[in-house]
Design an enzyme around this catalytic site. Structure first.
Site, PDB file in Angstrom:
ATOM      1  CG  ASP A   1       6.027  -9.901   3.998  1.00 24.54           C
ATOM      2  OD1 ASP A   1       6.254  -8.700   3.721  1.00 24.54           O
ATOM      3  OD2 ASP A   1       5.089 -10.237   4.734  1.00 24.54           O
TER       4      ASP A   1
HETATM    5  C1  BGC Z   1       3.819  -7.003   5.251  1.00 20.26           C
HETATM    6  C2  BGC Z   1       3.385  -7.063   3.805  1.00 20.26           C
HETATM    7  C3  BGC Z   1       3.651  -5.740   3.148  1.00 20.26           C
HETATM    8  C4  BGC Z   1       5.124  -5.421   3.268  1.00 20.26           C
HETATM    9  C5  BGC Z   1       5.520  -4.118   2.611  1.00 20.26           C
HETATM   10  C6  BGC Z   1       5.244  -6.485   5.414  1.00 20.26           C
HETATM   11  O1  BGC Z   1       5.526  -6.200   6.742  1.00 20.26           O
HETATM   12  O2  BGC Z   1       3.730  -8.282   5.835  1.00 20.26           O
HETATM   13  O3  BGC Z   1       2.034  -7.406   3.742  1.00 20.26           O
HETATM   14  O4  BGC Z   1       3.243  -5.789   1.811  1.00 20.26           O
HETATM   15  O5  BGC Z   1       5.450  -5.320   4.646  1.00 20.26           O
HETATM   16  O6  BGC Z   1       5.024  -3.032   3.314  1.00 20.26           O
END
Ligand code: BGC
Length: 659
Positions: A217
């Protein structure tokens, strides 16, 4: 593989495992194609040169799950993939398939259900939909990511049985669709960061069968050398710190170039998979229609004391979502719609040309000053008094449900609760439409109103769908993918942890498994939803294929004069067992259009896995011989049909490492 890893320098290889930019993989100095990613799961969420990309704002995954229609989850995937193609996006960062454990979890609207079977089926279809268009997916957030509180530092601690029975199966099912990537979570799992937790990466690859690329993530990786050692493939997004950590790890001998090569080979494979020509096959208008189709089936009719469909002369429409809806939740899944979402006030007028639908131009927001409210109150209640029916639109919204924070409570604002209660005092025909991405505590007003419609967070076409459900031109067919408890007073799920860790002490008893075990009264059970049709269930047959495997069939008849869709649910109960088991567990479901007066037969297959539990003594699935019940119902508490079976497997076939 077309590209030879030998042509890459060490620096280029390091860049391939540490991301190229905010949402791109590295091209290794232009040697490989640039892979572009964008969020999901509710549409394309991307930013180009500081400007938000406009895309079809699809229903939230909460709504998608409430359809209980895997074809619609697939359609959601296909539709978003078409927008990806238009925007040159190779990988959609979706879907999320974590189990909704805490009814106050801030990102519940981004996940499917509290049940692993429903979550898994929906996630698998969604991925099949996206990838059928040649666009990749990122199944997220692996795993035990069920709350937002201290999400970057807290450890989710959970026993192996619950991990295998509750938290992993949805990933397992989704992985069957071969997502290009899996995104691992921010949290720790039993004390070790998800980004460096080799044990759960091994389970993902060896037990669940994932063979794609594991990415982190965004910003979840604490130390990229440790993560690489733990077999994470790509750390996202790009950061020089990450590169330096890898170089330092190499210098210290903590990681080797072989560790890097292992990940690089996977990344090259991924980049080559993304190097394809893609073509759209739908227009933007057709995508709006898909958003509408999904929204229509996602609406759940929670209460109807002979008030819906609307058939009244004077209809007052009020509340803060009477015009534009809340399209979606706050955070990385927020989509900027191509067209402004349609207005409920306009749509309802179109649907009910013979009625006088009117709005009081009351305050749109609950934040207006008290003095203004009282003046408006008088005006609203006088209008409510003289109307035949009052439709009130209420709900949560940004700042209440979103990424990065959990909810403080499940009740509507005092302002909205007062609006409902005071309106109900002057008019006995109140219908409430709830816009929320998750559970709402309705206990203080539910008895005072005649109708309740859950619109959810339904994307840009939700108001058209709500108007059609209210008027009866769409027969509601959504059912709840999560329990609506009476309140959260006795809930073990709302404790947030102490900032260091949270223990999932309830083990496998999550969602309806918990409420049933502890006899907690619920407002609306898992799987519940009303229709304008009535259905009768009959003729349950359970035929043995071999010991532990059965074909199950039953009939569902539409005994009303209105065509309708029914979600029938198949549960299994283990009657006697040497370990604790839930009262019953969902094993299969089916959604069918049944014409007025028509009767259909639904069939399912049950396998050994459906009767087994995860044994921590054996580290695998164990089917304890004995009595089981096959239960067919319209919700988890409305069981219509029951059959008893006895399973007597030879002892050497009762256990299996993987099932
Ligand atoms: C989120 C993800 C997301 C990623 C990219 C993170 O803060 O938890 O679900 O895909 O950001 O935007």
């Amino acid at each position: 593989m077309k590209y030879d890893i030998k042509n890459l320098t060490l620096d280029e290889k390091i860049s391939l495992v540490t991301g190229g930019g905010s949402f791109t993989l590295s091209t290794a100095n232009g040697k490989l194609k640039e892979v572009i990613m964008a969020d999901g799961p509710h549409g394309v969420r991307a930013c180009r040169e500081g400007i938000d990309v406009k895309a079809t704002a699809m229903p939230s995954l909460f709504n998608v799950a409430n359809t209980w229609n895997t074809e619609l989850s697939k359609l959601q995937g296909e539709t978003i993939a078409e927008d990806c193609i238009d925007n040159n996006i190779d990988i959609l960062l979706a879907p999320g398939t974590n189990i909704k454990r805490n009814p106050l979890g801030g990102r519940n609207f981004e996940y499917f259900s509290e049940d692993p079977i429903l979550s898994g089926a929906m996630a698998r279809s969604y991925i099949e939909g996206v990838q059928s268009k040649g666009v990749g997916t990122s199944l997220k957030h692996y795993c035990l990511n069920n709350y937002e509180f201290e999400r970057l530092v807290q450890s989710t601690n959970c026993d192996e049985r619950a991990i295998h029975e509750i938290y992993l199966p949805a990933f397992e099912e989704a992985v069957k669709a071969k997502p290009y990537t899996v995104m691992c979570a921010y949290n720790m799992i039993n004390g070790v960061y998800a980004t460096e937790n080799k044990k759960y990466f091994d389970i993902l690859r060896n037990e669940l069968g994932f063979d794609g690329v594991i990415i982190s993530d965004w910003g979840a990786t604490q130390n990229s050398a440790r993560a690489l050692k733990g077999t994470l493939d790509v750390r996202m997004p790009y950061s020089t710190k990450a590169k330096n950590e890898i170089k330092a790890g190499l210098e210290q001998g903590y990681i080797t170039e072989d560790d890097i090569d292992r990940a690089v080979l996977k990344v090259i494979e991924l980049i080559e998979k993304c190097d394809v020509e893609r073509k759209t096959s739908t227009t933007v208008e057709q995508r709006h229609e898909s958003a509408f189709d999904i929204a229509s089936e996602s609406i759940v009719l929670l209460k109807n004391d002979d008030i819906l469909p609307l058939n009244a002369k004077n209809i007052l429409l009020d509340g803060r979502y009477k015009h534009e809806p809340i399209v979606n939740g706050d955070g990385s899944s927020d989509v900027t719609p191509v067209n402004p979402p349609c207005k409920l006030s306009d749509e309802l007028k179109k649907e009910l040309p013979n009625s006088n639908v009117f709005c009081t131009n009351l305050i749109e927001s609950p934040h207006v000053k008290k003095r203004e409210i009282s003046a408006f109150y008088k005006y609203v209640y006088e209008n409510a008094y003289s109307s035949d029916v009052v439709v009130l639109t209420v709900g949560t919204g940004w700042g209440i449900e979103g990424e990065g924070y959990d909810r403080d409570g499940a009740k509507l604002s005092t302002y909205e609760e007062d609006l409902i209660l005071n309106t109900a005092k002057v008019n006995e025909n109140v219908v409430v439409v709830i816009y929320a991405g998750s559970y709402v505590d309705v206990s203080s007003w539910i008895d005072k109103v005649k109708g309740v419609v859950l619109a959810g967070y339904g994307g840009e076409e939700i108001q058209r769908a709500v108007a059609k459900v209210l008027s009866g031109s769409v027969n509601p067919s959504g059912k709840l993918s999560q329990t609506f408890p009476k309140n959260l007073n006795n809930s073990p799920f709302t404790y947030r942890g102490n900032g260091h860790y949270i223990e999932y002490k309830e083990g496998i008893f999550v969602g309806y498994r918990y409420y049933e075990k502890y006899n907690e009264e619920v407002e609306f059970p898992f799987g519940f939803g009303l229709s304008y049709s009535q259905f009768e269930y009959s003729n349950l047959k359970v035929e043995k294929i071999e010991e532990g495997e059965y074909n199950v069939s039953y009939n569902v008849k539409n005994v009303s004069s209105v065509d309708g869709k029914e979600v029938s649910q198949l549960y299994v109960k283990d009657v006697f067992c040497h370990v604790e088991r839930p009262e019953k567990e969902l094993k299969a479901f089916s959604k069918n259009l049944i014409k007025a007066g028509e009767e259909i037969t639904v069939t399912h297959k049950l396998t050994k896995r459906d009767f087994s539990y995860y044994s921590t003594a054996l580290n695998g699935w164990y089917l304890e011989n004995g009595d089981f019940e096959i239960l067919v119902g319209a919700s988890c508490t409305d069981i219509k049909l029951k059959a008893k079976i006895k399973i007597e497997l030879p002892f050497e076939t009762q256990y299996s490492k993987y099932l």
